[in-house]
Design an enzyme around this catalytic site. Structure first.
Site, PDB file in Angstrom:
ATOM      1  N   ALA A   1      35.711 -27.155  13.206  1.00 52.41           N
ATOM      2  CA  ALA A   1      36.409 -28.353  13.703  1.00 52.41           C
ATOM      3  C   ALA A   1      35.450 -29.304  14.404  1.00 52.41           C
ATOM      4  O   ALA A   1      35.667 -30.514  14.443  1.00 52.41           O
ATOM      5  CB  ALA A   1      37.531 -27.937  14.647  1.00 52.41           C
TER       6      ALA A   1
ATOM      7  N   TYR B   1      26.302 -21.209   8.288  1.00 52.60           N
ATOM      8  CA  TYR B   1      25.294 -20.146   8.171  1.00 52.60           C
ATOM      9  C   TYR B   1      25.811 -19.032   7.268  1.00 52.60           C
ATOM     10  O   TYR B   1      25.120 -18.565   6.363  1.00 52.60           O
ATOM     11  CB  TYR B   1      25.004 -19.615   9.580  1.00 52.60           C
TER      12      TYR B   1
ATOM     13  N   GLY C   1       8.648 -14.161  14.474  1.00 54.95           N
ATOM     14  CA  GLY C   1       9.826 -13.327  14.213  1.00 54.95           C
ATOM     15  C   GLY C   1       9.652 -12.426  12.999  1.00 54.95           C
ATOM     16  O   GLY C   1       8.586 -11.847  12.755  1.00 54.95           O
ATOM     17  N   ILE C   2      10.723 -12.336  12.225  1.00 54.66           N
ATOM     18  CA  ILE C   2      10.743 -11.432  11.070  1.00 54.66           C
ATOM     19  C   ILE C   2       9.703 -11.862  10.026  1.00 54.66           C
ATOM     20  O   ILE C   2       9.049 -11.025   9.397  1.00 54.66           O
ATOM     21  CB  ILE C   2      12.163 -11.419  10.459  1.00 54.66           C
TER      22      ILE C   2
END
Ligand code: NAI
Length: 457
Positions: free
Chosen positions: A308, A363, A228-229
């Site tokens: 939740a 996140y 990926g990056i």
């Protein structure tokens, strides 16, 4: 993952159908390949201008010419048939509401002649430099203007960004301005759009070595480098001559070793969140390289669930990898004085950290924290000649986004001014710029690589 709409919209046989169906018609974006060239802007024509009292115009013109651009300062488009690749307007002298008319008068006649994939840069002063509230308001107004203009230009694959100078007159502006302006005007600034880059005093070591391979002799650590990056960043840094220490989890050893071999780097299998990792890194770096010049904190995970429904251990995992590991690794490297003068720290934040996302409380918490972290570290590290910045990707075509369900993935791709996802290399280009000597005046920034994504815009 293939972007079918991008392909269909740019195929002569299907483009008309795409338009008839009223679908977005993303433009093929121009991307540079290979390493940065001394004459990176050769063959490109820019029109530059500034209002009365503009204090950056001469330096801006000099910076563009130094990179090989043709620059006209008459405010007129080039002769018919000659492409116009970019516009730079120095708005640093605008002080009053009436002065703002200069934005209209400069840009309005030049937008139609502008080529596809053009670059537009507006130069302004940080509002807080101005004691007069009207002048401060005018300085702030540039952000609204720029962001709206970028939205109009995106449909032609063009991007527009604002450089905000946060130093009073008299500072060495040519040194501070050259790198950021050259980057934002280049074909490496493909997916950085509608953004504000603040520049301050240039730190000591901002002069790039002449020519290409701007990172020759530098050592870079990239975490999460297997794919990926992270893998794109390792490759891009290596292209500029850096020796890359590629770190990823032991479970991804094969991909990690493959990336390290491909970029001529050194693999280091470790979990960043493991308690022993910072000290292991310190010992390895000291023994193998004697020090580091660049740290790219790219390793990151998502464990998405609404709050939740989120188990405590998921929350802990995200915060441990995306945030605590970064703080501990930096602290260990700085305590051991392994990050050399002229050093660069780049953290991967996220659009989620700016705008928030459904199901991503953990996140977004971790990624927003990184924005605060680099802002706080920048002044603390400035005396050491070290910069700290964050990069916040929007929708980038990686394994993470390929795993999304179809509808959110399509929405993520199209809901931006460029109407398409970015490539890992687009993020790697911004990281590499921030890691380079040319970005010595850029610190404490969080810059999005999101094609001016509409979420949180
Ligand atoms: P990816 O999932 O393709 O790659 C992440 C890499 O980090 C993987 O190789 C993984 O093994 C490694 N990693 C994960 N946990 C680790 C740990 N504990 N120790 C060492 N390595 C670890 O992710 P991608 O898409 O390349 O993202 C890179 C960074 O960019 C992440 O921080 C992510 O949050 C951020 N980002 C990505 C976006 C996107 O659209 N792809 C959008 C916004 C932010």
């Amino acid at each position: 993952m293939a972007d079918t709409l991008l392909r269909l919209a740019n195929d002569r046989r299907t483009a008309r159908l795409v338009r008839l169906l009223g679908l977005p018609t993303p433009v093929l974006l121009e991307r540079a390949s290979g390493g940065w060239q001394a004459q990176e802007l050769a063959g490109r024509t820019f029109v530059c201008a500034g209002g009365p009292h503009a204090r950056l115009l001469a330096d801006a013109g000099a910076a563009l010419r130094a990179a090989g651009a043709r620059v006209t300062e008459s405010g007129q488009p080039p002769d018919a048939g000659q492409p116009l690749h970019g516009l730079v307007f120095d708005a640093s002298g605008l002080r009053d509401v009436a002065d703002l008319r200069q934005l209209h008068d400069f840009f309005q006649p030049l937008l139609r002649p502008l080529a596809r994939n053009a670059r537009v840069v507006l130069l302004g002063e940080a509002p807080e430099l101005r004691a007069d509230p009207v002048a401060a308001a005018v300085a702030r107004s540039l952000e609204g203007f720029l962001r709206s203009l970028a939205k109009e230009l995106g449909r032609r694959g063009s991007v527009a960004n604002l450089i905000q100078v946060a130093t009073p007159p008299g500072a060495d502006l040519l040194l501070a301005l050259s790198g950021p302006l050259q980057f934002l005007c280049s074909a490496r600034c493909t997916y950085v759009d509608g953004q504000l880059m603040r520049i301050g005093h240039p730190l000591a070591d901002t002069r790039s070595p002449a020519g290409s391979r701007r990172l020759a002799g530098h050592v870079a650590l990239v975490t999460g480098a297997a794919r990926g990056i992270g893998a794109a960043t390792a490759a891009r840094l290596a292209e500029e001559g850096a020796r890359v220490l590629c770190l990823d989890i032991p479970a991804d050893r094969d991909a990690l070793y493959e990336t390290a071999a491909r970029v001529g780097g050194v693999p280091f299998a470790a979990d960043v969140a493991e308690a022993a990792t910072p000290q292991r890194l310190v010992e390895f770096v000291r023994a193998k390289f004697g020090g580091l010049d660049i740290v790219v904190h790219n390793a990151g995970i998502t464990r998405d669930k609404t709050l939740a429904n989120m188990p405590g251990h998921w929350w802990d995992q995200v915060l441990a990898i995306n945030l605590r590991a970064i703080l501990l690794i930096d602290a260990a490297l700085l305590d051991a004085q392994l990050l050399r003068r002229g050093g660069r720290i780049v953290c991967l934040s996220s659009m989620g950290g700016i705008a928030g996302n459904y199901g991503q409380t953990s996140y977004a918490t971790s990624k927003a924290a990184l924005i605060g972290y680099v802002a706080a570290q920048a002044p603390r590290l400035a005396p050491l000649g070290i910069t700290a910045n964050a990069v916040a990707p929007g929708f980038i075509e990686t394994r993470m986004t390929a795993a999304m369900p179809f509808l959110p993935r399509e929405a993520g791709r199209r809901m931006s001014s460029l109407a398409q996802g970015g490539q890992p290399r687009d993020v790697a280009e911004l990281i590499t710029f921030l890691a380079s000597p040319a970005a010595g005046a850029v610190s404490g920034n969080t810059i999005r690589v999101c094609g001016q994504g509409w979420l949180g815009a």
